[in-house]
Scaffold this active site. Structure first.
Site, PDB file in Angstrom:
ATOM      1  N   GLU A  72      -2.944  -4.716  -3.054  1.00  0.00           N
ATOM      2  CA  GLU A  72      -3.432  -5.573  -4.145  1.00  0.00           C
ATOM      3  C   GLU A  72      -3.408  -4.808  -5.466  1.00  0.00           C
ATOM      4  O   GLU A  72      -3.041  -5.364  -6.515  1.00  0.00           O
ATOM      5  CB  GLU A  72      -4.859  -6.051  -3.851  1.00  0.00           C
ATOM      6  CG  GLU A  72      -4.984  -6.925  -2.618  1.00  0.00           C
ATOM      7  CD  GLU A  72      -5.270  -6.142  -1.335  1.00  0.00           C
ATOM      8  OE1 GLU A  72      -4.801  -4.981  -1.217  1.00  0.00           O
ATOM      9  OE2 GLU A  72      -5.933  -6.712  -0.460  1.00  0.00           O
TER      10      GLU A  72
ATOM     11  N   ASN B 180       0.833  -1.201   0.000  1.00  0.00           N
ATOM     12  CA  ASN B 180       0.000   0.000   0.000  1.00  0.00           C
ATOM     13  C   ASN B 180       0.871   1.257   0.000  1.00  0.00           C
ATOM     14  O   ASN B 180       1.959   1.283   0.593  1.00  0.00           O
ATOM     15  CB  ASN B 180      -1.020  -0.001   1.154  1.00  0.00           C
ATOM     16  CG  ASN B 180      -0.447  -0.242   2.518  1.00  0.00           C
ATOM     17  OD1 ASN B 180       0.577  -0.901   2.672  1.00  0.00           O
ATOM     18  ND2 ASN B 180      -1.093   0.294   3.532  1.00  0.00           N
TER      19      ASN B 180
ATOM     20  N   GLU C 237       0.252   5.203   0.655  1.00  0.00           N
ATOM     21  CA  GLU C 237      -0.712   6.214   1.098  1.00  0.00           C
ATOM     22  C   GLU C 237      -0.298   7.605   0.636  1.00  0.00           C
ATOM     23  O   GLU C 237       0.807   7.816   0.106  1.00  0.00           O
ATOM     24  CB  GLU C 237      -0.856   6.141   2.625  1.00  0.00           C
ATOM     25  CG  GLU C 237      -1.381   4.770   3.040  1.00  0.00           C
ATOM     26  CD  GLU C 237      -1.659   4.635   4.516  1.00  0.00           C
ATOM     27  OE1 GLU C 237      -1.208   5.491   5.311  1.00  0.00           O
ATOM     28  OE2 GLU C 237      -2.319   3.650   4.894  1.00  0.00           O
TER      29      GLU C 237
ATOM     30  N   CYS D 100      -4.052   0.524  -2.508  1.00  0.00           N
ATOM     31  CA  CYS D 100      -3.925  -0.721  -1.751  1.00  0.00           C
ATOM     32  C   CYS D 100      -2.796  -1.588  -2.311  1.00  0.00           C
ATOM     33  O   CYS D 100      -2.411  -1.474  -3.484  1.00  0.00           O
ATOM     34  CB  CYS D 100      -5.226  -1.513  -1.811  1.00  0.00           C
ATOM     35  SG  CYS D 100      -6.570  -0.840  -0.825  1.00  0.00           S
TER      36      CYS D 100
HETATM   37  N1  THU Z   1      -5.173  -1.833   2.635  1.00  0.00           N
HETATM   38  C1  THU Z   1      -4.581  -2.597   1.667  1.00  0.00           C
HETATM   39  O1  THU Z   1      -3.568  -2.204   1.085  1.00  0.00           O
HETATM   40  N2  THU Z   1      -5.144  -3.786   1.357  1.00  0.00           N
HETATM   41  C2  THU Z   1      -6.189  -4.351   2.030  1.00  0.00           C
HETATM   42  O2  THU Z   1      -6.594  -5.466   1.707  1.00  0.00           O
HETATM   43  C3  THU Z   1      -6.828  -3.623   3.129  1.00  0.00           C
HETATM   44  C4  THU Z   1      -6.384  -2.214   3.314  1.00  0.00           C
HETATM   45  C5  THU Z   1      -4.528  -0.579   3.018  1.00  0.00           C
HETATM   46  C6  THU Z   1      -5.178   0.683   2.558  1.00  0.00           C
HETATM   47  C7  THU Z   1      -4.640   1.693   3.567  1.00  0.00           C
HETATM   48  O3  THU Z   1      -3.363   2.140   3.130  1.00  0.00           O
HETATM   49  C8  THU Z   1      -4.452   0.870   4.829  1.00  0.00           C
HETATM   50  O4  THU Z   1      -4.447  -0.496   4.426  1.00  0.00           O
HETATM   51  C9  THU Z   1      -5.534   1.087   5.874  1.00  0.00           C
HETATM   52  O5  THU Z   1      -6.794   0.942   5.323  1.00  0.00           O
END
Ligand code: THU
Length: 130
Positions: free
Chosen positions: A52, A39, A41, A50
């Site tokens: 994925e 991820n 941000e 994310c």
């Molecule tokens: N997040 C992911 O990268 N994948 C997931 O399956 C769940 C959530 C990330 C998004 C954000 O940067 C952090 O986790 C908190 O939501």
């Protein structure tokens, strides 16, 4: 090395200064190549991406289009669950009902599939009259 090990390794590179919640994802493509993502941000929170989505972007950039297997890991009390948007993104490229392994950093593992994660998904068949 399992796909979860790849996801665990790339999770270290996650950029998550706002949520502090680092996630790693790994995809094995139908050709056998492994693609990873974490991820990323942003201070403008909705602009974050994310893990994925990062792995899928790497797969497409690498010239593969079919997902054979997915693994996702985070430091969560129970195996991390892909968000709705990522379920749809995985389904777009899934080569059949692919296996998805969800894991915690302390070793709890849940094995599921794309169809179980996204029942009744919208797919291209609905657009067959267009
Ligand atoms: N997040 C992911 O990268 N994948 C997931 O399956 C769940 C959530 C990330 C998004 C954000 O940067 C952090 O986790 C908190 O939501």
């Amino acid at each position: 090395m399992s796909l979860i090990d790849d996801a665990r390794a790339v999770r270290e590179n996650a950029y998550a200064p706002y949520s502090k919640f680092k996630v790693g994802a790994a995809i094995r493509s139908a050709s056998g190549t492994i693609y990873t993502g974490c991820n990323v941000e942003n201070v403008a929170y909705p602009e974050g991406t994310c893990a994925e989505a990062g792995a899928i972007a790497a797969m497409i950039a690498g010239g593969d289009t079919r997902i054979a297997e997915v693994a996702v890991i985070a430091d969560s009390p129970k195996p991390v669950s892909p968000c709705g948007g990522c379920r749809q993104k995985i389904a777009e490229f899934a080569d059949g009902d692919v296996a998805v392994t969800l894991a915690t950093m302390d070793g709890i593992v849940q094995r599921t599939t794309v169809a179980d994660l996204l029942p009744g998904s919208f797919d291209a068949d609905y657009m067959s009259r267009v």
